[in-house]
Design a protein around this motif. Structure first.
Motif, PDB file in Angstrom:
ATOM      1  N   ALA A 123       7.381  60.037  11.992  1.00 44.11           N
ATOM      2  CA  ALA A 123       7.244  59.035  13.052  1.00 44.11           C
ATOM      3  C   ALA A 123       8.517  58.857  13.872  1.00 44.11           C
ATOM      4  O   ALA A 123       8.489  58.237  14.933  1.00 44.11           O
ATOM      5  CB  ALA A 123       6.827  57.695  12.441  1.00 44.11           C
ATOM      6  N   SER A 124       9.618  59.412  13.403  1.00 42.18           N
ATOM      7  CA  SER A 124      10.877  59.316  14.142  1.00 42.18           C
ATOM      8  C   SER A 124      10.972  60.337  15.269  1.00 42.18           C
ATOM      9  O   SER A 124      11.710  60.140  16.239  1.00 42.18           O
ATOM     10  CB  SER A 124      12.060  59.516  13.193  1.00 42.18           C
ATOM     11  N   PHE A 128       0.547  55.246  14.679  1.00 42.72           N
ATOM     12  CA  PHE A 128       1.777  55.177  13.892  1.00 42.72           C
ATOM     13  C   PHE A 128       2.746  54.195  14.532  1.00 42.72           C
ATOM     14  O   PHE A 128       2.605  53.824  15.701  1.00 42.72           O
ATOM     15  CB  PHE A 128       2.417  56.566  13.787  1.00 42.72           C
ATOM     16  N   GLU A 170       9.687  55.180  14.180  1.00 41.54           N
ATOM     17  CA  GLU A 170      10.793  54.862  13.287  1.00 41.54           C
ATOM     18  C   GLU A 170      12.078  55.485  13.821  1.00 41.54           C
ATOM     19  O   GLU A 170      12.048  56.534  14.483  1.00 41.54           O
ATOM     20  CB  GLU A 170      10.500  55.364  11.867  1.00 41.54           C
ATOM     21  N   SER A 212      14.663  59.433   9.990  1.00 48.38           N
ATOM     22  CA  SER A 212      13.709  60.326   9.336  1.00 48.38           C
ATOM     23  C   SER A 212      14.234  60.756   7.975  1.00 48.38           C
ATOM     24  O   SER A 212      15.442  60.943   7.795  1.00 48.38           O
ATOM     25  CB  SER A 212      13.479  61.570  10.203  1.00 48.38           C
ATOM     26  N   GLN A 241       4.603  58.092   8.407  1.00 51.67           N
ATOM     27  CA  GLN A 241       5.670  57.107   8.196  1.00 51.67           C
ATOM     28  C   GLN A 241       6.523  57.494   6.989  1.00 51.67           C
ATOM     29  O   GLN A 241       6.054  58.175   6.070  1.00 51.67           O
ATOM     30  CB  GLN A 241       5.080  55.717   7.967  1.00 51.67           C
ATOM     31  N   ASN A 242       7.762  57.008   6.971  1.00 48.55           N
ATOM     32  CA  ASN A 242       8.680  57.333   5.877  1.00 48.55           C
ATOM     33  C   ASN A 242       8.141  56.909   4.512  1.00 48.55           C
ATOM     34  O   ASN A 242       8.297  57.638   3.524  1.00 48.55           O
ATOM     35  CB  ASN A 242      10.036  56.662   6.118  1.00 48.55           C
ATOM     36  N   GLN A 243       7.515  55.737   4.442  1.00 44.52           N
ATOM     37  CA  GLN A 243       7.031  55.260   3.144  1.00 44.52           C
ATOM     38  C   GLN A 243       5.952  56.171   2.594  1.00 44.52           C
ATOM     39  O   GLN A 243       5.882  56.424   1.387  1.00 44.52           O
ATOM     40  CB  GLN A 243       6.498  53.835   3.263  1.00 44.52           C
ATOM     41  N   LYS A 290      -3.309  61.105   4.904  1.00 43.02           N
ATOM     42  CA  LYS A 290      -3.578  60.123   5.960  1.00 43.02           C
ATOM     43  C   LYS A 290      -4.971  60.305   6.566  1.00 43.02           C
ATOM     44  O   LYS A 290      -5.625  59.321   6.927  1.00 43.02           O
ATOM     45  CB  LYS A 290      -2.513  60.217   7.048  1.00 43.02           C
TER      46      LYS A 290
END
Length: 266
Positions: free
Chosen positions: A165-166, A178, A181, A184, A215-217, A246
Motif C-alpha cells: 500500500a506504500s 486500501f 501507507e 513498506s 497493507q503492512n499488517q 485478500k
C-alpha cells in the motif's frame, strides 16, 4: 527446477531456493551468457539487493568484473552479501552512465529482453509441475518477472500483481480498496522506473487477472502463517500470500492457485 509445495489448497513456487536465493537468478544467469556471447568484458548493475547478489555470483563464476550501484535504502543484510559496491542517491542513472562510458553490459532487467527469457522458465516449470494451474500471484516491482512468466503460460491462467500500500502504481489500477501507507515492509518492490508498465498491464488484463494492494499488517499476518508451515522466506513472499488471501473469497481463482515466493529471507 525449483520446488512446488502445496499447503492446504494453495501451491507455493519456491523461487527463493534458486542458487543465490531469489528469482533474479533466472534472468541474471542468461544475461551473463549473453554478455559473454557479445564480447563484453565487464558488467554494471543498479539494485535494491537481490539482483546484485545474483549478478555478483554469476559474474564471479565467469570471471567478469562487476560494478554495483545501490540505493542508500538497501537493507544492511543484503549489503553484507555484496562487495564492493557504490552507494548512490541515483543508482539507476549512475549505472546507465557507467555502462555507456565504460562499454559495460547493463544488467537492467526491465530494459533487457534476455531477462524476459529467463523468467519464462518459471512458467514452463509450473506447467510441468502443475499443468492445471488456474491462477498465479506475483510480487511486482518493475513487473519484469510477471511479464516474462506470462509469456510462457496459457491465456486461461489468471495472473495477479501484488504490491504494498506504500507504492502500488500497477496493482492500484485494479484495486482501490486500501489505505495508503508511508512505510513498506518490503524493500525490493519500490521501483520508480517502469518502462514495462503498459505491457505488464496488458498481460494482466489478457489473462483475466488483476492487481491486489496489501497493507503492512496483512503482510505480517501472512508471514506468521508461512513461518508456522516452515516456509522461511522474504517479506515479499508474505506480501504475495496476503494478496491471495485478500481476494480468495471474492474472486474465482480456480482450484489450483500458485503463490510465487521470489526471495529468501536475508
Amino acid at each position: 527446477m525449483t520446488p512446488l509445495l502445496k499447503i492446504n489448497s494453495v501451491y507455493f513456487k519456491r523461487e527463493d531456493q534458486n542458487p543465490t536465493g531469489s528469482a533474479k537468478d533466472r534472468a541474471i544467469s542468461l544475461q551473463i551468457q549473453n554478455l559473454i556471447t557479445k564480447n563484453f568484458k565487464s558488467a554494471v548493475i543498479s539494485s535494491t539487493g537481490n539482483a546484485a547478489i545474483s549478478a555478483q555470483h554469476y559474474c564471479q563464476l565467469s570471471k567478469i568484473p562487476l560494478n554495483i550501484f545501490v540505493s542508500p535504502h538497501t537493507s544492511k543484510a543484503k549489503l553484507k552479501l555484496l562487495y564492493p559496491f557504490t552507494v548512490s542517491s541515483r543508482p539507476i542513472s549512475d549505472a546507465i552512465k557507467f555502462s555507456k562510458t565504460n562499454h559495460a553490459y547493463l544488467l537492467r532487467q526491465s530494459t533487457d529482453p534476455i531477462a524476459l527469457l529467463g523468467y519464462q522458465q518459471i512458467g514452463f516449470e509450473l506447467l510441468k509441475q502443475l499443468s492445471k494451474i488456474t491462477s498465479l500471484f506475483i510480487p511486482v516491482g518493475s513487473g519484469t518477472t510477471l511479464l516474462g512468466v506470462s509469456q510462457s503460460l496459457p491465456s486461461n491462467v489468471k495472473i495477479y500483481a501484488v504490491q504494498p500500500a506504500s507504492f502500488c502504481p500497477i496493482a492500484s489500477t485494479f484495486d482501490q480498496n486500501f489505505i495508503p501507507e508511508i512505510n513498506s515492509l518490503t524493500d525490493a518492490l519500490g521501483v520508480k522506473y517502469l518502462p514495462l508498465k503498459n505491457q505488464v498491464l496488458l498481460a494482466i488484463n489478457q489473462s483475466g487477472g488483476g492487481g491486489v494492494v496489501v497493507q503492512n499488517q496483512a503482510v505480517l499476518n501472512a508471514q506468521i502463517y508461512l513461518n508456522k508451515n516452515q516456509i522461511i522466506t522474504s517479506l515479499e513472499g508474505a506480501l504475495t500470500l496476503a494478496g491471495y488471501q485478500k481476494i480468495a473469497n471474492t474472486q474465482n481463482l480456480g482450484a489450483f492457485p500458485v503463490i510465487l515466493l521470489t526471495g529468501a529471507k536475508r
